[in-house]
Design a protein around this motif. Structure first.
Motif, PDB file in Angstrom:
ATOM      1  N   ARG A  20       0.822  -1.223   0.000  1.00 48.29           N
ATOM      2  CA  ARG A  20       0.000   0.000   0.000  1.00 48.29           C
ATOM      3  C   ARG A  20       0.849   1.264   0.000  1.00 48.29           C
ATOM      4  O   ARG A  20       0.433   2.292  -0.506  1.00 48.29           O
ATOM      5  CB  ARG A  20      -0.936  -0.006   1.188  1.00 48.29           C
ATOM      6  N   GLY A  21       2.041   1.181   0.552  1.00 49.78           N
ATOM      7  CA  GLY A  21       2.893   2.368   0.644  1.00 49.78           C
ATOM      8  C   GLY A  21       3.570   2.741  -0.656  1.00 49.78           C
ATOM      9  O   GLY A  21       3.711   3.927  -0.973  1.00 49.78           O
ATOM     10  N   ASN A  22       3.992   1.740  -1.432  1.00 50.16           N
ATOM     11  CA  ASN A  22       4.757   2.055  -2.643  1.00 50.16           C
ATOM     12  C   ASN A  22       4.250   1.330  -3.898  1.00 50.16           C
ATOM     13  O   ASN A  22       4.831   1.486  -4.966  1.00 50.16           O
ATOM     14  CB  ASN A  22       6.238   1.736  -2.424  1.00 50.16           C
ATOM     15  N   ASP A  23       3.219   0.553  -3.766  1.00 49.99           N
ATOM     16  CA  ASP A  23       2.597  -0.184  -4.868  1.00 49.99           C
ATOM     17  C   ASP A  23       3.511  -1.239  -5.480  1.00 49.99           C
ATOM     18  O   ASP A  23       3.271  -1.710  -6.582  1.00 49.99           O
ATOM     19  CB  ASP A  23       2.086   0.775  -5.955  1.00 49.99           C
ATOM     20  N   TYR A  24       4.560  -1.627  -4.778  1.00 52.51           N
ATOM     21  CA  TYR A  24       5.435  -2.700  -5.254  1.00 52.51           C
ATOM     22  C   TYR A  24       4.717  -4.044  -5.102  1.00 52.51           C
ATOM     23  O   TYR A  24       3.908  -4.231  -4.206  1.00 52.51           O
ATOM     24  CB  TYR A  24       6.737  -2.764  -4.463  1.00 52.51           C
ATOM     25  N   ARG A  25       5.077  -4.974  -5.969  1.00 53.73           N
ATOM     26  CA  ARG A  25       4.512  -6.318  -5.878  1.00 53.73           C
ATOM     27  C   ARG A  25       4.990  -7.003  -4.603  1.00 53.73           C
ATOM     28  O   ARG A  25       6.136  -6.871  -4.212  1.00 53.73           O
ATOM     29  CB  ARG A  25       4.945  -7.149  -7.083  1.00 53.73           C
ATOM     30  N   GLN A  26       4.079  -7.781  -4.018  1.00 51.81           N
ATOM     31  CA  GLN A  26       4.404  -8.586  -2.852  1.00 51.81           C
ATOM     32  C   GLN A  26       3.785  -9.966  -3.052  1.00 51.81           C
ATOM     33  O   GLN A  26       2.611 -10.083  -3.390  1.00 51.81           O
ATOM     34  CB  GLN A  26       3.835  -7.979  -1.574  1.00 51.81           C
ATOM     35  N   TYR A  27       4.594 -10.984  -2.819  1.00 56.77           N
ATOM     36  CA  TYR A  27       4.143 -12.354  -3.022  1.00 56.77           C
ATOM     37  C   TYR A  27       4.043 -13.066  -1.681  1.00 56.77           C
ATOM     38  O   TYR A  27       5.005 -13.116  -0.925  1.00 56.77           O
ATOM     39  CB  TYR A  27       5.126 -13.115  -3.923  1.00 56.77           C
ATOM     40  N   ALA A  28       2.869 -13.609  -1.416  1.00 54.61           N
ATOM     41  CA  ALA A  28       2.677 -14.446  -0.233  1.00 54.61           C
ATOM     42  C   ALA A  28       3.102 -15.865  -0.588  1.00 54.61           C
ATOM     43  O   ALA A  28       3.327 -16.189  -1.766  1.00 54.61           O
ATOM     44  CB  ALA A  28       1.210 -14.420   0.192  1.00 54.61           C
ATOM     45  N   LEU A  29       3.196 -16.706   0.410  1.00 52.15           N
ATOM     46  CA  LEU A  29       3.621 -18.086   0.180  1.00 52.15           C
ATOM     47  C   LEU A  29       2.719 -18.782  -0.838  1.00 52.15           C
ATOM     48  O   LEU A  29       3.203 -19.470  -1.738  1.00 52.15           O
ATOM     49  CB  LEU A  29       3.652 -18.860   1.499  1.00 52.15           C
ATOM     50  N   HIS A  30       1.407 -18.600  -0.738  1.00 50.03           N
ATOM     51  CA  HIS A  30       0.502 -19.257  -1.693  1.00 50.03           C
ATOM     52  C   HIS A  30       0.717 -18.727  -3.116  1.00 50.03           C
ATOM     53  O   HIS A  30       0.551 -19.471  -4.081  1.00 50.03           O
ATOM     54  CB  HIS A  30      -0.964 -19.150  -1.256  1.00 50.03           C
ATOM     55  N   ASP A  31       1.115 -17.456  -3.257  1.00 47.66           N
ATOM     56  CA  ASP A  31       1.432 -16.917  -4.590  1.00 47.66           C
ATOM     57  C   ASP A  31       2.661 -17.620  -5.168  1.00 47.66           C
ATOM     58  O   ASP A  31       2.705 -17.927  -6.356  1.00 47.66           O
ATOM     59  CB  ASP A  31       1.707 -15.410  -4.521  1.00 47.66           C
ATOM     60  N   LEU A  32       3.650 -17.862  -4.300  1.00 48.09           N
ATOM     61  CA  LEU A  32       4.866 -18.537  -4.752  1.00 48.09           C
ATOM     62  C   LEU A  32       4.595 -19.991  -5.122  1.00 48.09           C
ATOM     63  O   LEU A  32       5.183 -20.526  -6.066  1.00 48.09           O
ATOM     64  CB  LEU A  32       5.958 -18.460  -3.688  1.00 48.09           C
ATOM     65  N   ILE A  33       3.690 -20.622  -4.400  1.00 45.41           N
ATOM     66  CA  ILE A  33       3.328 -22.012  -4.735  1.00 45.41           C
ATOM     67  C   ILE A  33       2.665 -22.053  -6.110  1.00 45.41           C
ATOM     68  O   ILE A  33       3.008 -22.892  -6.950  1.00 45.41           O
ATOM     69  CB  ILE A  33       2.426 -22.624  -3.643  1.00 45.41           C
ATOM     70  N   ASP A  34       1.725 -21.132  -6.358  1.00 51.55           N
ATOM     71  CA  ASP A  34       1.090 -21.062  -7.682  1.00 51.55           C
ATOM     72  C   ASP A  34       2.134 -20.792  -8.763  1.00 51.55           C
ATOM     73  O   ASP A  34       2.137 -21.438  -9.811  1.00 51.55           O
ATOM     74  CB  ASP A  34       0.037 -19.952  -7.718  1.00 51.55           C
ATOM     75  N   ALA A  35       3.020 -19.840  -8.504  1.00 50.37           N
ATOM     76  CA  ALA A  35       4.041 -19.488  -9.489  1.00 50.37           C
ATOM     77  C   ALA A  35       5.010 -20.643  -9.720  1.00 50.37           C
ATOM     78  O   ALA A  35       5.515 -20.821 -10.832  1.00 50.37           O
ATOM     79  CB  ALA A  35       4.793 -18.234  -9.040  1.00 50.37           C
ATOM     80  N   SER A  36       5.254 -21.442  -8.683  1.00 54.26           N
ATOM     81  CA  SER A  36       6.163 -22.578  -8.856  1.00 54.26           C
ATOM     82  C   SER A  36       5.571 -23.615  -9.814  1.00 54.26           C
ATOM     83  O   SER A  36       6.310 -24.292 -10.531  1.00 54.26           O
ATOM     84  CB  SER A  36       6.524 -23.210  -7.511  1.00 54.26           C
ATOM     85  N   GLU A  37       4.255 -23.733  -9.839  1.00 55.58           N
ATOM     86  CA  GLU A  37       3.625 -24.635 -10.803  1.00 55.58           C
ATOM     87  C   GLU A  37       3.856 -24.140 -12.227  1.00 55.58           C
ATOM     88  O   GLU A  37       4.178 -24.924 -13.120  1.00 55.58           O
ATOM     89  CB  GLU A  37       2.122 -24.759 -10.533  1.00 55.58           C
ATOM     90  N   ILE A  38       3.712 -22.841 -12.425  1.00 52.75           N
ATOM     91  CA  ILE A  38       3.960 -22.261 -13.742  1.00 52.75           C
ATOM     92  C   ILE A  38       5.427 -22.475 -14.118  1.00 52.75           C
ATOM     93  O   ILE A  38       5.734 -22.886 -15.234  1.00 52.75           O
ATOM     94  CB  ILE A  38       3.614 -20.755 -13.758  1.00 52.75           C
TER      95      ILE A  38
END
Length: 129
Positions: free
Chosen positions: A37-55
């Motif tokens: 919210r402060g700088n609009d940078y991307r942030q990945y939670a663990l579940h995001d990384l799990i999804d991305a690891s499948e890709i």
């Protein structure tokens, strides 16, 4: 307890891809990232990384991004079909590469090479004189 969030650099490093790859996958709808919210940078939670690891897994197998569109809704059969298409494509590229290598080997061992070499030598002599 607040969940651990990873910036794009760390997420990319954990996944073994470039940050630009993660941004591309996000544009294509393959991965999701929250935003700080402060700088609009991307942030990945663990579940995001799990999804991305499948890709990342399927990409390492050579499955094109277009085949993974909507992967969250793809069935196991759809993913198997994508892998089959990718395997056929790889086999075709290998066969084409082998054909090109065979043609090159034939050229290099044939009289064609000698004639080509003599032609190049005569052209070079024209420039020397």
């Amino acid at each position: 307890m607040e969940p651990v969030l990873y910036d794009i650099k760390d997420a990319a490093r954990y996944l073994g891809v470039a940050p630009s790859t993660l941004r591309y996958w996000e544009r294509e709808g393959l991965v999701r990232a929250g935003r700080n919210r402060g700088n609009d940078y991307r942030q990945y939670a663990l579940h995001d990384l799990i999804d991305a690891s499948e890709i990342a897994f399927y990409r390492r197998l050579g499955v094109p991004v277009r085949e993974l569109a909507g992967y969250r809704t793809l069935s196991a059969r759809d993913l198997d079909d994508a892998l089959d298409r990718t395997a056929r494509d790889v086999e075709q590229r290998i066969a084409e590469g082998q054909s090109a290598a065979d043609a090159e080997a034939e050229f290099l061992t044939d009289d064609h090479f000698e004639a080509w070499y003599q032609d190049i030598c005569s052209q070079l002599k024209q420039y020397e004189g």
